[in-house]
Design a protein around this motif. Structure first.
Motif, short mmCIF file in Angstrom:
data_model
loop_
_atom_site.label_atom_id
_atom_site.label_comp_id
_atom_site.label_asym_id
_atom_site.label_seq_id
_atom_site.Cartn_x
_atom_site.Cartn_y
_atom_site.Cartn_z
N VAL A 137 31.75 46.31 -7.07
CA VAL A 137 30.96 47.53 -6.97
C VAL A 137 31.51 48.51 -7.99
O VAL A 137 32.72 48.77 -8.02
N ASP A 138 30.65 49.07 -8.85
CA ASP A 138 31.14 49.96 -9.90
C ASP A 138 31.42 51.35 -9.35
O ASP A 138 31.26 51.62 -8.15
N ASP A 139 31.84 52.26 -10.22
CA ASP A 139 32.26 53.60 -9.79
C ASP A 139 31.13 54.42 -9.19
O ASP A 139 31.37 55.39 -8.46
N GLU A 140 29.90 54.04 -9.46
CA GLU A 140 28.76 54.76 -8.90
C GLU A 140 28.24 54.12 -7.61
O GLU A 140 27.21 54.52 -7.08
N GLY A 141 28.97 53.10 -7.15
CA GLY A 141 28.59 52.45 -5.91
C GLY A 141 27.53 51.37 -6.05
O GLY A 141 26.97 50.91 -5.05
N THR A 142 27.27 50.93 -7.27
CA THR A 142 26.25 49.92 -7.51
C THR A 142 26.90 48.54 -7.61
O THR A 142 27.81 48.34 -8.41
N PRO A 143 26.44 47.57 -6.80
CA PRO A 143 27.00 46.22 -6.91
C PRO A 143 26.67 45.60 -8.26
O PRO A 143 25.60 45.85 -8.84
N PHE A 144 27.58 44.81 -8.80
CA PHE A 144 27.34 44.09 -10.04
C PHE A 144 27.83 42.66 -9.88
O PHE A 144 28.71 42.37 -9.06
N GLN A 145 27.26 41.78 -10.66
CA GLN A 145 27.67 40.37 -10.64
C GLN A 145 27.31 39.73 -11.97
O GLN A 145 26.14 39.60 -12.32
N LEU A 146 28.31 39.35 -12.72
CA LEU A 146 28.14 38.70 -14.02
C LEU A 146 28.45 37.22 -13.90
O LEU A 146 29.48 36.83 -13.36
N LEU A 147 27.55 36.39 -14.40
CA LEU A 147 27.82 34.97 -14.60
C LEU A 147 27.69 34.69 -16.09
O LEU A 147 26.63 34.90 -16.68
N GLU A 148 28.77 34.20 -16.69
CA GLU A 148 28.77 33.91 -18.13
C GLU A 148 29.33 32.51 -18.37
O GLU A 148 30.33 32.11 -17.75
N LEU A 149 28.70 31.78 -19.26
CA LEU A 149 29.21 30.50 -19.71
C LEU A 149 30.02 30.71 -20.99
O LEU A 149 29.63 31.49 -21.84
N LEU A 150 31.12 29.97 -21.10
CA LEU A 150 31.95 30.05 -22.30
C LEU A 150 32.08 28.67 -22.91
O LEU A 150 31.81 27.66 -22.26
N TYR A 151 32.55 28.63 -24.16
CA TYR A 151 32.54 27.37 -24.90
C TYR A 151 33.91 27.12 -25.54
O TYR A 151 34.81 27.94 -25.49
N GLY A 152 34.04 25.95 -26.17
CA GLY A 152 35.29 25.58 -26.80
C GLY A 152 35.06 24.75 -28.03
O GLY A 152 34.01 24.80 -28.66
#
Length: 649
Positions: free
Chosen positions: A402-417
């Motif tokens: 939850v960010d400083d303004e009270g809003t939930p966040f959720q990041l899904l990121e794929l990474l590579y090699g």
């Protein structure tokens, strides 16, 4: 087909299951070549149109920015004509409440159950839509597309847990049912599904975007039927399948030696719960026009989430795709050659787990399956093609809170090699195994999530040295601006991507959490719900790709240039490539000649495969189990106390 050759027992077992009947699409086709080419290329282009429709209308970054989605167009028998990732349309309908005759114009079936699709989708976040295509009230084909949703519930944000031991902990599953009935969206069904996820609004938008992608294919197929006639379109589908079958059969005969058994194996590190290493072994053998493959010798399924449901149709697609892409990339890959490939994937194995085994974190195993397939083909092709190992998975990172303004966040990121080196040149740095995947732009991440990306760069010396260098892994540094939790998976922290034909193995992956006070904590490659606070940093390092050929044969000027570019260190230039540089980073030719002569004299004979300093399986298993116990002791109590904090409890 050979009748006198003595075959390995496993080949004989597969032969006993063969059918001598050819597919009904084989034969002469009443269609002119120009019309066939127009229809085939329209379908191939439509497959990319499906991509663009979905990517430009979806909300989640995994689909919109990274293209984690796969489309296909099938004939009326459910056989893929154009697309990716295999069909299993028959399995989806078989596990639905409907018969084929129950489907009508405007119906769209939906599911996200890996078991009920026989692995056509590989974990619960993959949401699939199947649209039957009718023309003049006759079924002429199907369009199918799936995308990786941001979340489908379960025990962790992102629904890709490390510590689940059954699929029931990995999120809500929808069996194959009609999401659209005669063109009308079942709003109650959609709402019920998304209500059980953490990202309901995003999921609803993404599911509707997937539907739009399948609709685009339906439109193009009907246009082809309008233009050329229904019967001509259906004949073209058969002809495309037949053409691919003939082409792949010819490639098998030309490039794979007959009556030789090729065997390649590799490890995934672990399942995240202290069990490993996990061995995948593949054997390949050609007899006449037919290719035989078995995963006999691979390890059993594991308690953790790295099991991968590999159905035989999908694996057959991978087999043909590899041969096509290495030797005839203009040939359309589809289901046409499937009767030429015979596959054994033992039940209860890591590649064919029994329900309800957990599968959400299947990417290390999926990628190793590609790598052992690449390995047997490299052995069979000889000098035509050879490649080592890669970073071994598609790592993913979930940051939520939850960010400083009270809003939930959720990041899904794929990474590579790093991608392994190949005869055509060096491996690609920081690239996906899936060639159409992209990296999420840093600007997007920083605009929509409370984090800062401080570094995104090639990891120096991580690509295996060789005449052709393996691709480098990446070093990506995140600074978190809000308290939250991390869940991520990677691999190759304990085993090296192998080099081949004298090339060196690549460097390992690594994860470092730098607390705001500067304290560094080295983390395992698979972590669930690890608490972080504002100001903490995560250094996410992925493995490289194996080298190809003798490093001492690499062009010295190329080595010097890569030192100047920060890709290779001066130390590695001297020790691995035998290249001595002057103070201005140019090649000292005399010193380089002497250094290379010395290294050639002192080293052992170069091997075909160099997997690096792998300890015995028992020693590695003990190390993995001990590392898991250490992680539990250090972090689990803290995580338990932190549960709920991300949602303001």
């Amino acid at each position: 087909m050979s009748t006198t050759e003595s075959h390995p027992d496993w080949v004989a077992d597969l032969k006993a299951e063969e059918s001598d009947a050819e597919p009904e699409f084989v034969g002469d086709h009443d269609i002119d070549p120009t019309t066939l080419d127009i229809i085939e290329n329209t379908l191939l282009n439509t497959r990319y149109e499906m991509d663009r429709v979905l990517e430009t209308t979806a909300f989640s970054p995994a689909i919109r920015e990274q293209s984690d989605q796969f489309p296909l167009i099938a004939d009326r028998e459910g056989r893929m004509i154009a697309g990716q990732f295999g069909s299993e349309i028959d399995k989806i309908i078989e596990n639905s409440p409907y018969e084929l005759d129950d489907l009508e114009e405007g119906d769209v079936l939906a599911t996200n159950d890996p078991y009920l699709t026989d692995g056509s989708i590989s974990h619960n976040p993959d949401f699939i839509l199947l649209r039957p295509i009718f023309y003049e009230d006759d079924l002429v084909g199907f369009s199918k597309q799936w995308g990786n949703l941001a979340d489908v519930g379960g025990i962790v944000p992102g629904s890709i847990p490390i510590e689940a031991e059954t699929i029931h902990e990995e999120g809500v599953r929808l069996p194959p049912v009609k999401l659209f009935k005669a063109g009308e969206l079942d709003e109650e069904l959609l709402s019920t599904f998304t209500h059980n996820t953490r990202t309901a609004d995003v999921n609803e938008a993404d599911i509707k975007a997937i539907s739009a992608g399948t609709k685009a294919a339906e439109k193009r197929v009907k246009e082809l039927c309008d233009r050329f006639g229904k019967e001509t379109y259906l004949e073209a589908c058969d002809a495309v399948l037949d053409r691919t079958r003939r082409g792949v059969t010819e490639l098998f005969r030309e490039h794979i030696p007959e009556h030789e058994e090729f065997v390649f194996w590799d490890y995934s590190d672990d399942d995240g719960l202290g069990h490993g290493p996990i061995r995948l072994e593949l054997k390949m053998y050609r007899d006449g026009d037919d290719l035989y493959l078995t995963f006999e010798g691979s390890d059993p399924q594991v308690p953790g989430t790295v099991n991968f449901i590999l159905n035989t149709k999908m694996f057959k697609m991978f087999v043909g795709l590899f041969v096509i892409m290495t030797h005839d990339p203009k040939l359309t890959f589809n289901d046409g050659y499937f009767d030429r490939v015979h596959v054994d994937i033992p039940a209860g194995s890591i590649l064919n787990p029994e329900y309800p085994a957990a599968v959400s974190n299947r990417l290390p195993t999926m990628t190793k399956q590609h790598e052992v397939l690449q390995g047997v083909f490299s052995m069979a092709f000889g000098e035509e093609f050879s490649a080592g190992g890669s970073y071994g998975t598609n790592p993913n990172l979930v940051y939520s809170g939850v960010d400083d303004e009270g809003t939930p966040f959720q990041l899904l990121e794929l990474l590579y090699g790093g991608i392994p080196a190949r005869p055509a040149g060096d491996g690609l740095d920081g690239h996906s195994w899936w060639p159409l995947f992209y990296t999420v732009p840093v600007e997007y991440l920083e605009a929509y999530y409370p984090l800062r990306v401080d570094a995104y760069e090639a990891n120096v010396d991580s690509g295996g040295a060789g005449e052709h260098r393996g691709g480098h892994g990446i070093r990506r540094t995140y600074t978190f601006k809000s308290d939250g939790t991390l869940t991520y998976q990677d691999d190759r922290a304990l085993t090296n991507p192998p080099g081949v034909d004298g090339g060196n193995p690549a460097g390992n992956s690594e994860k470092i959490l730098v607390r705001e006070d500067g304290t560094e904590e080295h983390l395992p490659s698979k972590v669930e719900n690890l608490p972080v606070e504002a100001g903490d940093q995560l250094v996410f390092i992925t493995a490289g790709g194996g080298g190809l050929g003798d490093p001492l044969d690499r062009d010295a000027e190329t080595v010097a240039r890569e030192v100047r570019q920060g890709l290779v260190s001066r130390e590695a230039a001297v020790e691995e490539y035998g290249v001595v540089l002057a103070d201005d980073d140019t090649v000292d030719e005399a010193a380089t000649a002497d250094r290379r002569a010395t290294l050639r004299e002192e080293r052992d004979e170069l091997g075909t495969i160099d997997r690096g300093p792998i300890p015995s399986e028992r020693e590695l298993a003990d190390r993995i189990a001990a590392a898991r116990e250490e992680y539990i002791e250090k972090y689990k109590s803290g995580i338990s106390e932190w549960e709920g904090k991300q949602y303001g409890d």
